[in-house]
Design a protein around this motif. Structure first.
Motif, PDB file in Angstrom:
ATOM      1  N   SER A  93       0.848  -1.189   0.000  1.00 36.27           N
ATOM      2  CA  SER A  93       0.000   0.000   0.000  1.00 36.27           C
ATOM      3  C   SER A  93       0.884   1.239   0.000  1.00 36.27           C
ATOM      4  O   SER A  93       2.078   1.173   0.277  1.00 36.27           O
ATOM      5  N   PHE A  94       0.275   2.376  -0.332  1.00 34.05           N
ATOM      6  CA  PHE A  94       0.984   3.650  -0.211  1.00 34.05           C
ATOM      7  C   PHE A  94       0.231   4.544   0.767  1.00 34.05           C
ATOM      8  O   PHE A  94      -0.987   4.444   0.934  1.00 34.05           O
ATOM      9  N   LYS A  95       0.983   5.424   1.409  1.00 36.52           N
ATOM     10  CA  LYS A  95       0.418   6.323   2.408  1.00 36.52           C
ATOM     11  C   LYS A  95       0.889   7.742   2.143  1.00 36.52           C
ATOM     12  O   LYS A  95       2.013   7.961   1.666  1.00 36.52           O
ATOM     13  N   VAL A  96       0.025   8.701   2.463  1.00 34.85           N
ATOM     14  CA  VAL A  96       0.314  10.122   2.304  1.00 34.85           C
ATOM     15  C   VAL A  96       0.345  10.743   3.690  1.00 34.85           C
ATOM     16  O   VAL A  96      -0.619  10.627   4.461  1.00 34.85           O
ATOM     17  N   TRP A  97       1.462  11.412   4.020  1.00 31.89           N
ATOM     18  CA  TRP A  97       1.695  11.944   5.356  1.00 31.89           C
ATOM     19  C   TRP A  97       1.774  13.462   5.315  1.00 31.89           C
ATOM     20  O   TRP A  97       2.300  14.037   4.361  1.00 31.89           O
ATOM     21  N   ASP A  98       1.258  14.105   6.369  1.00 26.50           N
ATOM     22  CA  ASP A  98       1.414  15.545   6.581  1.00 26.50           C
ATOM     23  C   ASP A  98       2.513  15.732   7.613  1.00 26.50           C
ATOM     24  O   ASP A  98       2.327  15.444   8.803  1.00 26.50           O
ATOM     25  N   LEU A  99       3.682  16.176   7.150  1.00 24.07           N
ATOM     26  CA  LEU A  99       4.835  16.282   8.045  1.00 24.07           C
ATOM     27  C   LEU A  99       4.665  17.392   9.065  1.00 24.07           C
ATOM     28  O   LEU A  99       5.134  17.274  10.208  1.00 24.07           O
ATOM     29  N   SER A 100       3.997  18.489   8.699  1.00 21.84           N
ATOM     30  CA  SER A 100       3.831  19.602   9.640  1.00 21.84           C
ATOM     31  C   SER A 100       3.002  19.200  10.849  1.00 21.84           C
ATOM     32  O   SER A 100       3.237  19.668  11.956  1.00 21.84           O
ATOM     33  N   ARG A 101       2.019  18.303  10.642  1.00 18.76           N
ATOM     34  CA  ARG A 101       1.180  17.840  11.752  1.00 18.76           C
ATOM     35  C   ARG A 101       1.590  16.472  12.262  1.00 18.76           C
ATOM     36  O   ARG A 101       1.101  16.034  13.312  1.00 18.76           O
ATOM     37  N   GLY A 102       2.409  15.796  11.492  1.00 20.30           N
ATOM     38  CA  GLY A 102       2.810  14.451  11.895  1.00 20.30           C
ATOM     39  C   GLY A 102       1.667  13.457  11.831  1.00 20.30           C
ATOM     40  O   GLY A 102       1.630  12.502  12.616  1.00 20.30           O
ATOM     41  N   SER A 103       0.758  13.646  10.874  1.00 18.60           N
ATOM     42  CA  SER A 103      -0.440  12.812  10.798  1.00 18.60           C
ATOM     43  C   SER A 103      -0.523  12.143   9.430  1.00 18.60           C
ATOM     44  O   SER A 103       0.136  12.540   8.465  1.00 18.60           O
ATOM     45  N   LEU A 104      -1.365  11.136   9.377  1.00 14.84           N
ATOM     46  CA  LEU A 104      -1.606  10.395   8.147  1.00 14.84           C
ATOM     47  C   LEU A 104      -2.795  11.013   7.412  1.00 14.84           C
ATOM     48  O   LEU A 104      -3.889  11.124   7.973  1.00 14.84           O
ATOM     49  N   LEU A 105      -2.592  11.417   6.147  1.00 16.17           N
ATOM     50  CA  LEU A 105      -3.655  12.016   5.357  1.00 16.17           C
ATOM     51  C   LEU A 105      -4.472  10.973   4.609  1.00 16.17           C
ATOM     52  O   LEU A 105      -5.687  11.097   4.497  1.00 16.17           O
ATOM     53  N   TYR A 106      -3.799   9.958   4.084  1.00 15.24           N
ATOM     54  CA  TYR A 106      -4.498   8.966   3.288  1.00 15.24           C
ATOM     55  C   TYR A 106      -3.712   7.661   3.315  1.00 15.24           C
ATOM     56  O   TYR A 106      -2.475   7.656   3.292  1.00 15.24           O
ATOM     57  N   SER A 107      -4.441   6.564   3.352  1.00 14.96           N
ATOM     58  CA  SER A 107      -3.849   5.238   3.286  1.00 14.96           C
ATOM     59  C   SER A 107      -4.625   4.422   2.262  1.00 14.96           C
ATOM     60  O   SER A 107      -5.846   4.298   2.358  1.00 14.96           O
ATOM     61  N   SER A 108      -3.931   3.908   1.288  1.00 13.81           N
ATOM     62  CA  SER A 108      -4.584   3.141   0.232  1.00 13.81           C
ATOM     63  C   SER A 108      -4.872   1.725   0.705  1.00 13.81           C
ATOM     64  O   SER A 108      -4.358   1.266   1.730  1.00 13.81           O
ATOM     65  N   CYS A 109      -5.664   1.041  -0.064  1.00 12.81           N
ATOM     66  CA  CYS A 109      -5.908  -0.369   0.189  1.00 12.81           C
ATOM     67  C   CYS A 109      -4.729  -1.181  -0.348  1.00 12.81           C
ATOM     68  O   CYS A 109      -3.802  -0.644  -0.956  1.00 12.81           O
ATOM     69  N   VAL A 110      -4.766  -2.478  -0.150  1.00 15.81           N
ATOM     70  CA  VAL A 110      -3.730  -3.355  -0.694  1.00 15.81           C
ATOM     71  C   VAL A 110      -3.902  -3.404  -2.211  1.00 15.81           C
ATOM     72  O   VAL A 110      -4.957  -3.777  -2.717  1.00 15.81           O
ATOM     73  N   LEU A 111      -2.849  -3.017  -2.931  1.00 17.65           N
ATOM     74  CA  LEU A 111      -2.945  -2.877  -4.382  1.00 17.65           C
ATOM     75  C   LEU A 111      -2.685  -4.167  -5.131  1.00 17.65           C
ATOM     76  O   LEU A 111      -3.314  -4.443  -6.151  1.00 17.65           O
ATOM     77  N   THR A 112      -1.745  -4.964  -4.665  1.00 16.34           N
ATOM     78  CA  THR A 112      -1.323  -6.137  -5.416  1.00 16.34           C
ATOM     79  C   THR A 112      -0.858  -7.212  -4.443  1.00 16.34           C
ATOM     80  O   THR A 112      -0.798  -6.982  -3.225  1.00 16.34           O
ATOM     81  N   ALA A 113      -0.525  -8.367  -4.981  1.00 24.27           N
ATOM     82  CA  ALA A 113      -0.102  -9.479  -4.136  1.00 24.27           C
ATOM     83  C   ALA A 113       1.372  -9.439  -3.798  1.00 24.27           C
ATOM     84  O   ALA A 113       1.818 -10.185  -2.926  1.00 24.27           O
ATOM     85  N   CYS A 114       2.138  -8.583  -4.469  1.00 31.40           N
ATOM     86  CA  CYS A 114       3.585  -8.503  -4.261  1.00 31.40           C
ATOM     87  C   CYS A 114       3.949  -7.143  -3.672  1.00 31.40           C
ATOM     88  O   CYS A 114       3.200  -6.168  -3.821  1.00 31.40           O
ATOM     89  N   PRO A 115       5.103  -7.033  -3.028  1.00 26.74           N
ATOM     90  CA  PRO A 115       5.503  -5.758  -2.412  1.00 26.74           C
ATOM     91  C   PRO A 115       5.683  -4.651  -3.448  1.00 26.74           C
ATOM     92  O   PRO A 115       6.086  -4.894  -4.592  1.00 26.74           O
ATOM     93  N   LEU A 116       5.422  -3.432  -3.010  1.00 29.09           N
ATOM     94  CA  LEU A 116       5.692  -2.252  -3.823  1.00 29.09           C
ATOM     95  C   LEU A 116       7.150  -1.858  -3.624  1.00 29.09           C
ATOM     96  O   LEU A 116       7.615  -1.732  -2.492  1.00 29.09           O
TER      97      LEU A 116
END
Length: 827
Positions: free
Chosen positions: A192-215
């Protein structure tokens, strides 16, 4: 350690038909320890790689080979490297199990010349296994993936800025967002991929599992604001990060299938030598094993430099300048981000001079001039490290030579040839009309009284019905008005300001639900014709008010409706295989071409060449017919129509497959006819010479069910090159925009669900937008400059089967599977 420098006689591709130096192995080093899974670094003319595990080496491509900058600062093996984004000073970050060090390369070189030992700035110690590292936009910060955690530290003060946790597996790649400095995006082995807000130290978005193999890799395109990530099984995933798109999934690309399509199209002459080396499976112990292409790295490639420097590539479109280097274990792939098609393919095994045949890690960067690219490789099974130099101009000449310069255009560039079917059909039509005129002139006026000596007076001329006719419209200077002249005044199409997204009038076409299979506006935009599954064709007013005109007679669902250029006739084709031409003013049938006329049922048809011909497809053949429509009927033989047709020319698809769709311009004179066949190919016919002009193989993964040309409108003006664009759509394979001049797909549109039912597509009159139906009860509007949709139009109660733009106003009509028509207007 073994060092190698290629001479002028080496680095040639043995199978390059042009004999040019496409790839040269500039540098080769034998290390004491394998670096097959290390994140390598390339930037400009510099390459950084580990040697013997813990020694950091930096090589300048433009400098002497023996001048290798070696930096000592790690005790454990180096795991990741990354250059900074600024040139003055040029920074380099290296990570290992024991520490993370930032090096100022300018300072290190000065100390080396002074005989002193270069030293870097230690950011941290004992952080664990760091698989990836990246600098911030201005090199003030360094982000690194230490296990499941992302650590962000200040590059100067060595203080921790943030610690981001949330991945369920080791972080394999991360990037700072180019258009948002405080945003970090990461991918992980948790798929999966994740989008982070560094100024707040928080997670903005987390995707679902995209494929069966590692990204494994990550790339951010600042121009389109898209995210591209690659996995270990050769899959590419594209997401839109624009604010209004909410992390929308744009496309998924199978690299192995793209490679097979690339070889099937044989874009360059020497490609047939390589086709034998392209197995989709390997035979191992009598069993077939699928070959995977792990995507190790992604990098930007700008081809604009070779467009201006190489005259042989002058015909390349601007869309080709935005490409993506894909580094895999088997070779390098150049992917066009607009159409998601491969522009070039370099397999290591096809070049005998290369020492590394299977790569364990890879890093690619464009050179300072933009004419060449550098590729840093490490061997998967050995300890070799190599630097390759790729000549982009030579690559363009070798692999794009057959894709350019066809010289085709929708706009006629020459007069009709005397041997052309268009010329012969016109001459035959004129001769037939002249014969009819000659026959009429032979018949003289004769009296109605059968006495030779007595002549009747007045019966040979039309009787005078009106004793007095007032003179009106005296300012017309003697010009007569046509009964079918267009008095509709257009206020102008505000396409530059908005697109039709506001819901308007909605009507049901029948009392019982009947699917609307196709819709089309007349040329003046005053009427809307539609074909229904209940065997009827209907003509509505453009505002969907009033009582529609109904035409009945087909024995199957009406799949095609087409207006004539003069807006007097309506053509319809149904699944019963018959073609019918109707008179709009008399509301009756004028011409019928049933199943007995052609050996196979008529699949699609239209008016052609400014209503001079009928163009239709029957099986694998395309027929050109000369016709005559006579609405007058004899009182004694009122059921025997005077309309006729005459075959002029027949064209057959090269593959012999049945034609699924055809398209040609009728609003102006054009010699080009486009066809799609069941073998997934597109074929271009030039009727000026009466034969096939080009064939595009593997246009879609499934047969094309509609071709839509950019035909413009009487109320808008476009550039002449815009008329050479056309769209194709196939069930489950999205939409593709093609350029007739290059016979290439220039953009691919995905995002609308279309997996079962053939949904219609349409060009806007201005040529800037495209609309299509979908199975999620929405219509989608795409901007031609973006691969993802710009508007999603709700309000439908079933699958949207057809769409049509009004040629005279900012209005969009949609049709649904449950028999409803919906209008959308501009805000």
């Amino acid at each position: 350690m073994r060092l190698k420098m290629e001479g002028p006689h080496q680095g040639l591709c043995a199978r390059d038909s042009c004999g040019s130096k496409v790839v040269v192995e500039k540098y080769l080093l034998e290390s004491g320890e394998s670096a097959s899974h290390v994140q390598l670094a390339c930037r400009g003319r510099h390459c950084a790689f580990p040697r013997d595990g813990n020694q950091l080496c930096v090589w300048d491509v433009e400098g002497p080979t023996h001048e290798l900058l070696t930096l000592h600062g790690h005790r454990q093996s180096i795991t990741a490297l990354a250059f900074g984004n600024t040139v003055d000073p040029l920074l380099l970050c290296s990570t290992s199990l024991d520490c993370v060090v930032v090096w100022n390369l300018d300072t290190c070189r000065k100390k080396m010349l002074q005989g002193r030992t270069p030293q870097g700035t230690v950011l941290g110690t004992c952080l664990g296994t760091v698989l990836c590292v990246r600098f911030g936009l201005e090199d003030h910060m360094v982000a690194m993936g230490a296990g499941n955690t992302i650590l962000v530290q200040d590059a100067k003060d060595q203080c921790v800025i943030g610690e981001l946790q949330g991945h369920a597996g080791p972080v394999t790649a991360l990037e700072f967002c180019p258009w948002q400095a405080d945003v970090i995006i990461s991918v992980s082995e948790d798929r999966s991929f994740k989008v982070w807000d560094l100024s707040r130290g928080s997670l903005l978005y987390s995707s679902c599992v995209l494929t069966a193999c590692p990204l494994l890799s990550l790339f951010l395109d600042a121009d389109s604001e898209q995210l591209v990530t690659g996995s270990a099984d050769g899959q590419l995933w594209v997401f839109s990060l624009a604010e209004r798109h909410h992390y929308r999934h744009v496309a998924r690309v199978n690299l192995r299938k793209k490679r097979e399509v690339f070889y099937a199209r044989r874009l360059w002459p020497g490609l047939h030598c390589l086709s034998e080396d392209l197995p989709s499976t390997k035979h191992l112990g009598g069993e077939e094993v699928e070959v995977t292409l792990p995507i190790l790295s992604l990098a930007h490639c700008d081809l604009s430099a070779i467009l201006s420097s190489d005259c042989s590539c002058a015909s390349l479109s601007a869309e080709r300048t935005r490409c993506l280097w894909i580094g895999s274990s088997a070779g390098l792939f150049l992917l066009n981000l607009a159409n998601l098609e491969l522009e070039a393919l370099l397999q290591y095994k096809d070049f005998r001079s290369l020492s590394i045949q299977v790569a364990g890690s890879c890093s690619v960067t464009s050179g300072a001039s933009g004419l060449k690219a550098l590729c840093l490789l490490t061997s998967l099974f050995g300890n070799q490290i190599a630097v390759l130099e790729i000549d982009l101009a030579a690559l363009a000449r070798a692999q794009w030579s057959l894709a350019e310069g066809w010289g085709l255009s929708v706009l006629a560039s020459s007069c009709v040839l005397p041997t052309s079917p268009l010329h012969l059909g016109t001459i035959q039509g004129k001769s037939a009309s002249q014969k009819q005129t000659a026959v009429k002139s032979v018949i003289k006026d004769r009296p109605l009284v059968f006495h030779s000596k007595i002549r009747s007076s007045g019966y040979t001329s039309a009787p005078c019905v009106s004793m007095f006719s007032p003179k009106i419209n005296s300012r017309r200077d003697g010009r007569k008005t046509s009964k079918f002249s267009n008095s509709y005044k257009c206020k102008g199409c505000p396409w530059e300001n908005s697109v039709p997204t506001k819901p308007g009038q909605q009507v049901a076409v029948a009392y019982k639900p009947a699917a609307v299979c196709c819709i089309q506006y007349s040329g003046d935009g005053r009427r809307l014709a539609c074909g229904l599954a209940n065997h009827l064709s209907m003509v509505f007013d453009a505002s969907l008010t009033g009582k529609p005109v109904v035409f009945s007679g087909h024995n199957g669902a009406v799949s095609t409706v087409c207006w004539s250029h003069n807006r007097r006739w309506l053509l319809s084709v149904a699944q019963d295989g018959a073609l019918r031409v109707w008179s709009l003013c008399r509301k009756e049938l004028l011409l019928l071409l049933g199943r007995g006329v052609f050996p196979r049922p008529v699949h699609s048809a239209q008016f052609y060449y400014m209503d001079t011909f009928l163009l239709l497809s029957s099986g694998p053949d395309v027929h050109l017919l000369k016709y005559h429509l006579d609405p007058c009927r004899d009182d004694l033989n009122r059921y025997s129509p005077k309309s006729w047709f005459q075959p002029v020319h027949r064209l057959s698809v090269a593959s012999g497959a049945h034609v699924t769709s055809l398209s040609a311009v009728n609003d102006f004179y054009s010699h080009i006819v486009l066809t799609a066949a069941r073998d997934r190919s597109l074929e271009v016919f030039d009727l000026n010479v009466g034969r096939s002009a080009a064939v595009i193989a593997e246009a879609h993964s499934r047969p094309v069910h509609q071709i839509c040309q950019n035909k413009g409108s009487l109320f808008t003006a476009q550039q002449s090159q815009a008329y050479d664009l056309f769209l194709t759509t196939a069930i489950g394979d999205g939409l593709r925009l093609w350029d007739l001049r290059t016979l290439r797909c220039v953009r691919r549109f995905e995002g609308h669900p279309n997996r079962c039912y053939p949904c219609g597509i349409a060009f806007s009159p201005c040529g800037r937008f495209m609309a299509c139906g979908a199975e999620d009860r929405h219509a989608y509007v795409y901007d031609m400059g973006s691969s993802t949709f710009s508007h999603r139009l709700p309000g439908h109660t079933d699958t949207v089967t057809g769409v049509a733009f009004s040629p005279s106003a900012a209005q969009l009509a949609t049709a649904t599977l449950d028999g409803k028509l919906q209008l959308f207007c501009a805000e």
